[in-house]
Design a protein around this motif. Structure first.
Motif, mmCIF file in Angstrom:
data_model
loop_
_atom_site.group_PDB
_atom_site.id
_atom_site.type_symbol
_atom_site.label_atom_id
_atom_site.label_comp_id
_atom_site.label_asym_id
_atom_site.label_seq_id
_atom_site.Cartn_x
_atom_site.Cartn_y
_atom_site.Cartn_z
ATOM 1 N N MET A 1 61.783 96.070 32.555
ATOM 2 C CA MET A 1 61.330 95.034 33.489
ATOM 3 C C MET A 1 61.124 93.696 32.785
ATOM 4 S SD MET A 1 58.427 96.989 35.707
ATOM 5 C CE MET A 1 58.778 97.910 37.193
ATOM 6 N N LEU A 2 60.346 93.748 31.695
ATOM 7 C CA LEU A 2 60.046 92.514 30.975
ATOM 8 C C LEU A 2 61.284 91.964 30.270
ATOM 9 C CD1 LEU A 2 56.534 93.368 29.474
ATOM 10 C CD2 LEU A 2 57.059 91.907 31.440
ATOM 11 N N GLY A 3 62.145 92.862 29.775
ATOM 12 C CA GLY A 3 63.376 92.411 29.141
ATOM 13 C C GLY A 3 64.252 91.644 30.109
ATOM 14 N N ALA A 4 64.415 92.178 31.317
ATOM 15 C CA ALA A 4 65.209 91.495 32.341
ATOM 16 C C ALA A 4 64.561 90.167 32.730
ATOM 17 C CB ALA A 4 65.360 92.393 33.563
ATOM 18 N N TYR A 5 63.240 90.162 32.841
ATOM 19 C CA TYR A 5 62.504 88.961 33.220
ATOM 20 C C TYR A 5 62.657 87.872 32.154
ATOM 21 C CZ TYR A 5 58.472 86.093 34.639
ATOM 22 O OH TYR A 5 57.665 85.059 35.038
ATOM 23 N N VAL A 6 62.455 88.254 30.891
ATOM 24 C CA VAL A 6 62.533 87.289 29.794
ATOM 25 C C VAL A 6 63.947 86.730 29.657
ATOM 26 C CG1 VAL A 6 62.383 87.051 27.279
ATOM 27 C CG2 VAL A 6 60.586 88.242 28.526
ATOM 28 N N SER A 7 64.961 87.571 29.827
ATOM 29 C CA SER A 7 66.339 87.102 29.687
ATOM 30 C C SER A 7 66.701 86.109 30.780
ATOM 31 C CB SER A 7 67.311 88.283 29.726
ATOM 32 O OG SER A 7 67.336 88.878 31.007
ATOM 33 N N MET B 1 66.832 80.508 33.104
ATOM 34 C CA MET B 1 67.349 79.927 34.339
ATOM 35 C C MET B 1 66.265 79.203 35.129
ATOM 36 S SD MET B 1 70.607 80.927 34.572
ATOM 37 C CE MET B 1 71.013 80.986 36.306
ATOM 38 N N SER B 2 65.013 79.477 34.811
ATOM 39 C CA SER B 2 63.922 79.023 35.674
ATOM 40 C C SER B 2 62.868 78.182 34.981
ATOM 41 C CB SER B 2 63.228 80.248 36.302
ATOM 42 O OG SER B 2 64.147 81.097 36.935
ATOM 43 N N GLU C 1 78.689 74.219 30.820
ATOM 44 C CA GLU C 1 78.728 74.914 29.539
ATOM 45 C C GLU C 1 77.821 74.232 28.523
ATOM 46 O OE1 GLU C 1 79.522 77.864 26.963
ATOM 47 O OE2 GLU C 1 80.160 77.765 29.061
ATOM 48 N N MET C 2 77.834 72.899 28.508
ATOM 49 C CA MET C 2 77.005 72.150 27.559
ATOM 50 C C MET C 2 75.522 72.490 27.689
ATOM 51 S SD MET C 2 78.500 68.293 27.829
ATOM 52 C CE MET C 2 80.178 67.857 27.383
ATOM 53 N N TYR C 3 75.071 72.623 28.949
ATOM 54 C CA TYR C 3 73.650 72.802 29.204
ATOM 55 C C TYR C 3 73.312 74.204 29.713
ATOM 56 C CZ TYR C 3 72.905 67.862 28.317
ATOM 57 O OH TYR C 3 72.825 66.631 27.703
ATOM 58 N N GLN C 4 74.230 75.169 29.496
ATOM 59 C CA GLN C 4 73.993 76.571 29.850
ATOM 60 C C GLN C 4 73.554 76.714 31.308
ATOM 61 O OE1 GLN C 4 74.390 79.442 27.760
ATOM 62 N NE2 GLN C 4 75.508 77.911 26.592
ATOM 63 N N HIS D 1 64.245 66.027 26.377
ATOM 64 C CA HIS D 1 62.818 66.316 26.547
ATOM 65 C C HIS D 1 62.671 67.672 27.226
ATOM 66 C CE1 HIS D 1 58.539 65.699 27.098
ATOM 67 N NE2 HIS D 1 58.691 66.196 28.326
ATOM 68 N N SER D 2 63.500 67.926 28.223
ATOM 69 C CA SER D 2 63.493 69.220 28.908
ATOM 70 C C SER D 2 64.887 69.506 29.442
ATOM 71 C CB SER D 2 62.488 69.220 30.060
ATOM 72 O OG SER D 2 62.577 70.433 30.779
ATOM 73 N N SER D 3 65.475 70.623 28.999
ATOM 74 C CA SER D 3 66.804 70.999 29.481
ATOM 75 C C SER D 3 66.718 71.777 30.781
ATOM 76 C CB SER D 3 67.529 71.845 28.424
ATOM 77 O OG SER D 3 66.731 72.941 28.033
#
Length: 490
Positions: A288-294, A298-299, A438-441, A458-460
C-alpha cells in the motif's frame, strides 16, 4: 564403503536430485497477423512502480516474437504496442498469444500450458460487456436500475463469472484461484462504487442524503483477509492501493474552500495514518505504502515527496519494490528545488517562438494543460482570481503550455479566443510526446511548475491555482515581497 553408508548416500542424492527446481521464466510467443514491423512492443510487470518496461522488442519478418520471459512468481504482465493487453502468467507455463485485427479492434487467441488463464479473463470481460449491453438503452445504463435490482443483477453476474473458474478447476493452480477470487471481489466493489457515484451525481433528489453502499465500512477488512498472492490481480492491487488515500482522507480536517490535495501536509498525514495502522498486515502495508509513495511524484512537490520516500525506504528496507521506487525518484533528481529549469521553446498564439529561458528575471508560473482536459479547465476560474490578486505585479509571467495534438491547433486557438485566459500561450503540438512532458516527468495534467527569477526550479509540481493563499504566498515570497506585506495586499 559399507552397504549402509552407500544406501544412505544414495538416498540423500536421490532426495536432492528429485526436488523440483523452481521455475524462473516462461516461454512467450507473440504472433500478429498483418503486423507493422516497425512497431515496438513492450512487456512490464503490472506491480512495477517504475514505468520502464522490462522487455522491448520488435516482430520478425513473419510477425512473430519468441523468447524466455523471466518471472519468479505468478503475476500480471502488461503487453503493449499498437494494442494493449493485460496477461496473467505463471513460471514454467509457456504461452502463445495470437492477434488479428477486426475493424481496427485486436482479437486475441491463446495456446500453450498458460493459455487457460488469459482465456478465463477474456471470458469474464465478455460477460461484463454483455451485462452493459443488456442495459444500454437506459439513460445511465445498468446504473439506472434501483439499488435492489442492480445488486441482484450484479450478484447473478458474479455467479456466472465464478462458474467459469469452476469449470477449469482441474487445470488451474491454487494461486490462480486466490487471484481470480480477489479479482472478482475487487470488480464487484468498483462497480458498486460506480453505482454510488452515478446515483449521487444524477439520480439523487434535492435534499436527499448521499447514497452509501451498504457494508462499505467492511470492504477493507474483507480485502485484507486475502492472501497477498491476490496482488497478482491488477484490479485487486488497485483496490488495495486506493484504501490508503480513502481511509486517510476520512481523518483529515479539510477546509471547505480548499481541496484536500492542495495542502502538502495532507499527503504526509495520509502516509502516517497508514503506516501507524496496526490492523493492516505488514505485507499489505508495504505494498500500500509503496504504491502510494511511488505515485506521490504525480501529486506533490518533489522535495516534499522525497522526504516521505526516504522514510519509506528506511522503514521497509527489505521490501522488494524499494529498488523500483528509488529508480522512479532518481528520474526526478534534476527537478528538485534549486536545479536549473530544463529549457523549452514553442510557438506562441502570436506565431512567435518563445523559450522559457527568455523569461529569466521573472517569476514564471507554468500551466501544462490541454483543451480536452476537464480538470485543467476547471482550474481556470481560480487561475483568474490568482492573477487578479497579482494584477499589478510586473515581474510574474503566466505561461501556459498546451500539450494538444498538432491537428487540434485550431481548436486551441478557438478555445483561447472564447475564454480570454491572457498570459503567454504556447502550443506544444505533439500530444503526450511534447518535449516538456519528458523534461518535467509529466504523466498527468494539469501540472503546475514554478520557476524563480534566476531560472531555477522552485517547484516542479507547484500548488494549483485553487489552493488560494498557498500558491499566492509562495509567489509573493519568490518576488521578494515579505509575507506580512503580501497578506495586507489581499
Amino acid at each position: 564403503m559399507n552397504t549402509k553408508k552407500f544406501i544412505l548416500l544414495f538416498l540423500c542424492v536421490s532426495i536432492f536430485s528429485c526436488q523440483k527446481k523452481k521455475e524462473t521464466s516462461f516461454f512467450f510467443t507473440l504472433e500478429v497477423e498483418a503486423p507493422n514491423l516497425e512497431q515496438e512492443y513492450s512487456i512490464r510487470s503490472s506491480s512495477s512502480f517504475d514505468n520502464e518496461p522490462e522487455y522491448v522488442f520488435k516482430l520478425d519478418e513473419n510477425g512473430t516474437f519468441a523468447g524466455d520471459i523471466k518471472i519468479d512468481d505468478p503475476k500480471t504482465i502488461m503487453l503493449s504496442g499498437d494494442f494493449y493487453k493485460s496477461l496473467y502468467v505463471t513460471p514454467g507455463k509457456d504461452l502463445t498469444v495470437k492477434v488479428k485485427m477486426e475493424d481496427k479492434t485486436p482479437v486475441f487467441s491463446y495456446e500453450g500450458e498458460g493459455a487457460v488463464y488469459p482465456k478465463i479473463f477474456d471470458h469474464i470481460e465478455a460477460l461484463d460487456r454483455a451485462f452493459s449491453e443488456k442495459y444500454k438503452d437506459l439513460e445511465y445504463g445498468e446504473f439506472s436500475l434501483d439499488w435492489d435490482t442492480f445488486r441482484k443483477e450484479l450478484d447473478a453476474l458474479l455467479e456466472d463469472k465464478k462458474a467459469i473458474t469452476t469449470a477449469e478447476a482441474n487445470v488451474i493452480s491454487k494461486d490462480f484461484e486466490t487471484v481470480i477470487d480477489a479479482h472478482l471481489f475487487a470488480q464487484k466493489i468498483r462497480i458498486m462504487k460506480l453505482y454510488s457515484s452515478y446515483y449521487n451525481a444524477f439520480k439523487k433528489e434535492e435534499g436527499e442524503a448521499d447514497f452509501s453502499i451498504p457494508g462499505n465500512e467492511n470492504f477493507l477488512n474483507q480485502a485484507l483477509a486475502y492472501d497477498t498472492k491476490a496482488l497478482a490481480s491488477t484490479e485487486f492491487a488497485n483496490l488495495i492501493s486506493s484504501f490508503v488515500s480513502n481511509e486517510g482522507i476520512k481523518k483529515l480536517e479539510v477546509k471547505d474552500d480548499i481541496p484536500w490535495y492542495s495542502t502538502p501536509s495532507n499527503w504526509s498525514k495520509i502516509y502516517e495514518f497508514t503506516k501507524n495502522n496496526n490492523d493492516i498486515p505488514t505485507a499489505y502495508k508495504e505494498y500500500m505504502l509503496g504504491a502510494y509513495v511511488s505515485a506521490l511524484t504525480m501529486s506533490l512537490e518533489i522535495d516534499e515527496a522525497w522526504d516521505i520516500k526516504e522514510d519509506f525506504v528506511n522503514s521497509y528496507p527489505d521490501y522488494e519494490g524499494v529498488k523500483q521506487i528509488n529508480n522512479v525518484y532518481s528520474k526526478w533528481e534534476p527537478l528538485r528545488k534549486g536545479k536549473i529549469a530544463p529549457d523549452f521553446t514553442y510557438e506562441s498564439l502570436d506565431g512567435e517562438m518563445v523559450s522559457l529561458s527568455s523569461l529569466k528575471g521573472n517569476v514564471v508560473y507554468i500551466d501544462v494543460w490541454a483543451t480536452w482536459c476537464g480538470p485543467c479547465i476547471s482550474e481556470f476560474p481560480s487561475y483568474k482570481v490568482l492573477k487578479n490578486r497579482l494584477d499589478n505585479a510586473t515581474d510574474i509571467k503566466w505561461l501556459y503550455v498546451s500539450v494538444d495534438d498538432a491537428e487540434d491547433k485550431e481548436k486551441w486557438v478557438t478555445f483561447l479566443a472564447k475564454n480570454e485566459l491572457g498570459g503567454i500561450q504556447l502550443f506544444g503540438g505533439n500530444g503526450w510526446d511534447t518535449s516538456i512532458n519528458e523534461m518535467y516527468q509529466i504523466r498527468g495534467i494539469p501540472r503546475y511548475i514554478l520557476i524563480d527569477k534566476d531560472g531555477n526550479i522552485h517547484s516542479s509540481n507547484a500548488p494549483r491555482p485553487s489552493s488560494g493563499d498557498l500558491i499566492y504566498d509562495v509567489i509573493q515570497k519568490l518576488r521578494g515581497v515579505e509575507l506580512e506585506k503580501a497578506t495586507s495586499m489581499k
